[in-house]
Design an enzyme around this catalytic site. Structure first.
Site, short mmCIF file in Angstrom:
data_model
loop_
_atom_site.label_atom_id
_atom_site.label_comp_id
_atom_site.label_asym_id
_atom_site.label_seq_id
_atom_site.Cartn_x
_atom_site.Cartn_y
_atom_site.Cartn_z
N HIS A 232 76.16 -120.05 17.64
CA HIS A 232 75.20 -119.16 18.42
C HIS A 232 73.85 -118.96 18.10
O HIS A 232 73.39 -118.64 19.33
CB HIS A 232 74.92 -117.77 16.89
ZN LIG Z 1 81.66 -114.92 14.07
#
Ligand SMILES: [Zn+2]
Length: 725
Positions: A232
């Site tokens: 992320h």
């Molecule tokens: Zn994840």
């Protein structure tokens, strides 16, 4: 004794010297452990592992490695090793120092995650621990070559990240507690302590080292059990438990340092979340193919937004090198993952011909992970690994990302590691893909067909059909008008008005809610809320079906006929799965929930009904389940819910007040039919919040409605006779 000597890999020639922070002698890391680090694992393996972490690593040169390997082979005549190269394991206990600063805050990105995996590998005899009780002589399986992580350098990290990002993460190592708490509170799902920078560097450096060993050929393949995760992390932003994008940085370093050996890299991301950071890092890069399989749910699943949608295919010279496989619902399992692997991932990957495969291996789609809500089993992960191993001459590196059920990630990582070592993957219980998986697969193929010859669109809807000009005659709208006419002719049913905003008007809402003429005065009312009926058809060629070869499977209409024949009032509500003429996103679940509440508030609640039974069919059934929690007064008159979920995601009843008895009530007063292969049957324990679950004999809802008709209508009649609350 030579045969008990571990194969230890050399440190990187140019690697920076590690800042030594060996754990304390009891292995508890207590000098820096905070919050989650204060754990109950101070005995047994962790001590062995800490000792070897602290002192077991020796740098050997290539000649020495050969010597060790030769000696081991000599003393293990039964060894199944077919190559002298080993599978590597990157593990470093120091990565556990990154923890939340708030005492007692049990964050899912728990420092124990990597330890649980390490322990599972050790207990399976895959790690040569000095104190390993298993005799070397008896060992027939190959074991892992351990190597430690090193800190990523600033120059390496900044191949992906901005200098400002590096500086910010660096600054957390000196931040006072208060400021760390502020950043933790204000950030996008990240936490920091004074060790976060160090651990982030180790995690990232661990991924690089794993790739380096495989690319240089000192290892056959490798698994990097690292944290914090990375996928992320955006070039300029830490988010989603991720600080540095480990896999993205490792990829850039390999492309830069080994331009002859590594020209193209495939990153396969099976973490249940979309790897937005990795996508950003390579969105316009033609040398890196990023394929992600993740839950999307119309942009509502983390990370929110449209970055993970099917239409994000890369840009500029990178166009066509980004493949998103976004699940529209949860509860996806082995059958779904294997299906898209065989139809999308492997054909595209073979066409791409990568020199190196890096797996962003989050195990949060694993069965038992409450964040992911999916059901992938260890054999499921093993099969995916086995398929990926056939690429890039076997040059594959598996890097841990997410995964929050400690046992599930341990079992999954163990299964993956065994395949890396050369064992065959285990037996899959289910290989049956859900309708949702097939739909997603078709959508992805439609978008990717432009870039990959293996993604033929011959058997798919032509682009033309997707255009708005065709919206006027989508069959689901036509069929609802037909249903409405039939119900009017047979039972004098007429439309009940549903008020909606002008911009939400759609042809797909025509005749959405119908009722029998005298429903207000009836003592017993049956609400049937359903998806549009299914159509079964034999395609005549690549694009068309002949209408005489297509059949409407409207098994739900038999239930209307039954209710009318019994003299009950009937309300029939149709939940379209797509809105003709509207381009904005439409969430079927939310719509079904709102519609149920609307019908309750404006019609059923105002009628004379003393008893109500609800029949839900398909995704629309979720609306009925939701209603029970949203309108507490329902329980006064609803005496039964008959829900046919088929193979769609089950919805749990959500009590407005904890402990108000709704869950128990729902379980006792509902029959919830799921298809034979629904992933819920893989759960060890069926949860009451999902209602009285029943396993249907068939896959298809239309078959289910027909097969169960006698049994369930009898049950409904009993429910109607039973006294209400
Ligand atoms: Zn994840």
């Amino acid at each position: 004794m030579p045969y008990s000597m571990d194969t230890v890999l050399p440190d990187a020639p140019n690697a920076p010297t590690n800042t030594e922070r060996p754990p304390t002698s009891d292995g508890s890391n207590s000098h820096s452990a905070r919050g989650n680090n204060k754990l109950t694992e101070r005995s047994g393996n962790v001590n062995q592992q800490s000792r070897s972490d602290a002192g077991g690593y020796v740098s050997l040169n290539a000649g020495q490695i050969k010597e060790v390997t030769k000696k081991k082979t000599q003393y293990k005549p039964n060894s199944l090793l077919y190559t002298s190269k080993k599978t590597g394991l990157c593990y470093d206990v120091r990565m556990r120092y990154h923890a939340t600063v708030d005492e007692g805050d049990m964050h899912p990105e728990d420092p124990r995650r990597i330890y649980f995996i390490y322990k599972a590998l050790a207990e399976d005899g895959l790690i040569d621990d000095e104190d390993d009780v298993m005799s070397e002589q008896l060992r027939v399986q190959p074991v892992l070559a351990k190597f430690r992580a090193r800190e990523v350098t600033k120059a390496e990290a900044c191949l992906v990240h901005s200098e400002a990002h590096w500086k910010f993460i660096e600054s957390t190592s000196r931040m006072p507690l208060r400021e760390l708490q502020d950043h933790t509170r204000d950030g996008d799902s990240v936490y920091f302590n004074n060790e976060s920078f160090f651990c982030g560097k180790l995690s990232c450096g661990g991924a690089i080292e794993a790739c380096r060993h495989v690319v240089e050929g000192t290892l056959k393949n490798a698994i990097a059990v690292i944290r914090p995760p990375g996928h992320h992390a955006e070039p300029c932003n830490a988010m989603g438990f991720c600080l540095f994008n480990n896999v993205a940085v490792a990829t850039k370093v390999m492309l830069k340092n080994y331009p002859e050996k590594v020209k193209k890299v495939l990153i396969l991301d099976w973490d249940v979340h979309h790897g937005n950071g990795t996508q950003s890092a390579f969105y316009n890069n033609p040398d890196v193919l990023y394929i992600s399989i993740h839950r999307y749910s119309n942009g509502t699943f983390y990370p929110p937004g449209t970055a993970g949608n099917v239409d994000k295919c890369g840009e500029g010279v990178g166009e066509g090198k980004n493949v998103n496989i976004p699940w529209s619902v949860g509860a996806m399992g082995d059958g779904d993952y294997i299906y898209v692997f065989q139809r999308i991932v492997m054909p595209i990957a073979m066409e791409f011909q990568p020199d190196l495969v890096i797996v962003s291996a989050g195990f949060d789609a694993a069965a038992g992970d409450s964040i992911g809500g999916c059901y992938v089993t260890p054999p499921g992960y093993a099969h995916m690994t086995a398929m990926l191993k056939t690429l890039a001459n076997g040059n594959i590196v598996v890097c841990l990302e997410g995964g929050y059920n400690l046992l599930a990630i341990a079992h999954s990582a163990l299964a993956v590691t065994k395949v890396l070592l050369g064992e065959p993957p285990g037996i899959l219980k289910s290989t049956f893909p859900s309708n949702a998986a097939v739909e997603t697969c078709q959508q992805v193929m439609l978008y990717q067909a432009k870039y990959w010859s293996s993604m033929s669109i011959k058997t798919l809807l032509p682009e033309l059909v997707r255009s708005k000009t065709m919206d006027q005659s989508r069959l689901h709208d036509v069929i609802r008008i037909y249903q409405s006419k039939t119900l009017a002719d047979k039972h004098n049913m007429f439309e009940l008005a549903v008020m909606r905003a002008k911009e939400r008007q759609s042809k797909s809402f025509v005749d959405q809610v119908l009722s029998s003429p005298d429903y207000q005065e009836k003592e017993t009312l049956v609400l049937i809320i359903h998806d549009p009926p299914q159509v079964s058809a034999q395609p005549s060629d690549d694009r068309f079906i002949n209408l005489h070869d297509a059949f409407l499977l409207d098994s739900g209409s038999a239930y209307v006929d039954w209710a009318i024949a019994k003299g009950y009032g009937v309300i029939d509500a149709n939940v379209p799965q797509f809105l003709s003429g509207l381009s904005e996103p439409f969430d079927v679940q939310t719509h079904a929930q709102q519609l149920c509440c609307y019908i309750w508030d404006n019609y059923i609640g105002l009628s004379d009904a003393k008893k109500v039974v609800i029949i839900g069919i398909g995704k629309a059934a979720g609306g009925a389940t939701y209603l029970m929690g949203a309108r507490a007064e329902c329980r006064n008159i609803v005496t039964g819910l008959l829900l046919f979920y088929g193979d769609v995601d089950l919805r749990a009843v959500v009590p407005p007040v904890q402990g108000d008895g709704l869950v128990e009530w729902y379980w006792e007063n509902s029959q919830v039919y799921c298809s034979r292969d629904h992933n819920v049957w893989q759960q060890k324990k069926l949860r009451k919040k999902y209602g009285g679950l029943k396993q249907a004999k068939s896959h298809c809802i239309a078959d289910m409605l027909r097969e169960e008709f006698d049994r369930v209508t009898e049950w409904l009649e009993e429910r109607i006779k039973s006294p209400s609350l």
